[in-house]
Enzyme design. Structure first.
Site, PDB file in Angstrom:
ATOM      1  N   TYR A  58      -0.491 -17.886  -1.963  1.00  0.00           N
ATOM      2  CA  TYR A  58      -1.668 -17.008  -2.044  1.00  0.00           C
ATOM      3  C   TYR A  58      -2.942 -17.845  -2.118  1.00  0.00           C
ATOM      4  O   TYR A  58      -3.860 -17.668  -1.306  1.00  0.00           O
ATOM      5  CB  TYR A  58      -1.528 -16.132  -3.282  1.00  0.00           C
ATOM      6  CG  TYR A  58      -2.610 -15.096  -3.467  1.00  0.00           C
ATOM      7  CD1 TYR A  58      -2.681 -13.974  -2.651  1.00  0.00           C
ATOM      8  CD2 TYR A  58      -3.565 -15.234  -4.483  1.00  0.00           C
ATOM      9  CE1 TYR A  58      -3.671 -13.005  -2.837  1.00  0.00           C
ATOM     10  CE2 TYR A  58      -4.540 -14.268  -4.681  1.00  0.00           C
ATOM     11  CZ  TYR A  58      -4.593 -13.155  -3.860  1.00  0.00           C
ATOM     12  OH  TYR A  58      -5.572 -12.203  -4.045  1.00  0.00           O
ATOM     13  N   GLY A  86       0.836  -1.200   0.000  1.00  0.00           N
ATOM     14  CA  GLY A  86       0.000   0.000   0.000  1.00  0.00           C
ATOM     15  C   GLY A  86       0.872   1.253   0.000  1.00  0.00           C
ATOM     16  O   GLY A  86       2.092   1.170   0.142  1.00  0.00           O
TER      17      GLY A  86
END
Ligand code: NAD
Ligand code: UDP
Length: 334
Positions: free
Chosen positions: A162, A55
């Site tokens: 993932y 982010g």
């Protein structure tokens, strides 16, 4: 749990909303920043939590001065003690380059992170939303993918940290639901794009737009016949909010994505055309375990949430191209 108060939102609007304090993990990421914006516009107090792995502060700069917005730097693999009414759990690197960079941390974020956030929701007796993924279907042999398909996932490949991390997180959500009667909302998100995608995270839409704007070769992996379905971010966020506010019995998993299906080559050609670029196509090796086809069956979302995407690919691409054009010329903003 904090008391809920009723406030007026949207300026002079007569619309009333129940004001809540909402925790958004991964709030400084692509999807998280759009969700924080939406929740603030809906009149809520937002705690945006992020460890800034993928982010960026730039994504939430414009929210920092807002009186109902608070930023918290924290890694969800560690326990968290806050008082909130609702949790959206989005924290997790999402692009193959980023989630494969430190695969052990990716699994920890999905699994330990889910345990920590579910533990928090259990103590607070609050609703919790999980950003799951179409990757739980792996390289699917059922097409389009329905929620009752169990998937075709390699448990030991480079994408497994993932895929299996997110699958285990779903297991944890449903065990907390059955064992502790927690109110859960599990969304399986299909490829989503829009402003504030990371320009270097290797995802196909951002890669192609950045390459086209720079006049650089467009890198197609494999022969470009693999398909994806691309959802514009605003449509997806509407789906998130509808799912969170749905009746308690609506737990998901529920597919959220745009059923329009395109080959990667079609996306490359459309991007070149829309940018008006002179970029040429170049073909590179297909990454291991790259799914050959992907398209959501969204009947469940339509029936249970009254939701379907409204923004066609061309329109979404136009907005995303405009964003990256500003970004690359240093006029970023939001
Ligand atoms: P993103 O990388 O932009 O956002 C993820 C955010 O999580 C980042 O801000 C990152 O810094 C933060 N983060 C990562 N690990 C963390 C940790 N341990 N503790 C706290 N913060 C952490 O990705 P995105 O596209 O916004 O994806 C958000 C969520 O949606 C992810 O969970 C992802 O798996 C899911 N998802 C996204 C898509 C998509 O197409 N964008 C598709 C399927 C699922
Ligand atoms: N892809 C591509 N060129 C790129 C980036 C990605 O051809 O520069 C392909 C990739 O191999 C995959 C598809 O585009 O088939 C979508 O890739 P992305 O990483 O965006 O998402 P995911 O594979 O997780 O759906």
């Amino acid at each position: 749990m904090q008391a809920r108060t009723t406030v007026r939102v949207h300026g002079d609007s007569e619309h009333l909303a129940s004001r809540k304090t909402v925790l958004v993990t991964g709030g400084a990421g692509f999807l998280g920043s759009h969700l924080c914006e939406r929740l603030i516009a809906d009149g809520h107090d937002v705690i945006c939590l992020d460890n800034f792995f993928t982010g960026a502060k730039q994504n939430i700069d414009h929210l920092l001065a807002h009186p109902r917005f608070e930023m918290m730097r924290h890694d969800i693999t560690f326990p968290l003690y806050v008082e909130v009414d609702e949790i959206y759990n989005l924290a997790c690197p999402a692009s193959p380059i980023h989630y494969q960079h430190d695969p052990v941390q990716t699994t920890k974020t999905s699994v330990h992170g889910a345990i920590n956030m579910l533990g928090l929701a259990k103590r607070l007796k609050c609703r919790i939303f999980q950003a799951s993924t179409s990757e739980v279907y792996g390289d699917p042999s059922i097409h389009p993918q329905t929620e009752d398909y169990w998937g075709n996932v390699n448990p030991i490949g480079p994408r497994s940290c993932y895929d299996e991390g997110k699958r285990c997180a779903e297991t944890l959500f449903f065990d907390y639901y059955r064992q502790h009667r927690l109110e859960i909302k599990v969304a399986r998100i299909f490829n989503t794009y829009g402003p504030r995608m990371h320009p270097n995270d290797g995802r196909v839409v951002s890669n192609f737009i950045v390459q086209a704007l720079r006049g650089a070769p467009i890198t197609i992996y494999g022969d470009g016949s693999q398909t994806r379905s691309f959802c514009y971010v605003d449509d997806l966020i509407e789906g998130f909010v509808r799912l969170m506010n749905s009746p308690a019995e609506v737990t998901g998993p529920i597919n959220l994505g745009n059923p329009g299906e395109f080959t990667i080559r079609e996306l490359a050609e459309l991007t070149i055309e829309m940018v008006g670029s002179k970029s040429k196509l170049t073909f590179e090796a297909l990454p291991q375990d790259d799914p050959k086809q992907r398209r959501p069956d969204i009947s469940r979302a339509e029936a249970q949430l009254g939701w379907r995407p409204t923004i066609p690919l061309r329109e979404g691409l136009q907005r995303t191209i405009a964003y990256f054009d500003r970004f690359l010329s240093g006029r970023a903003g939001t």
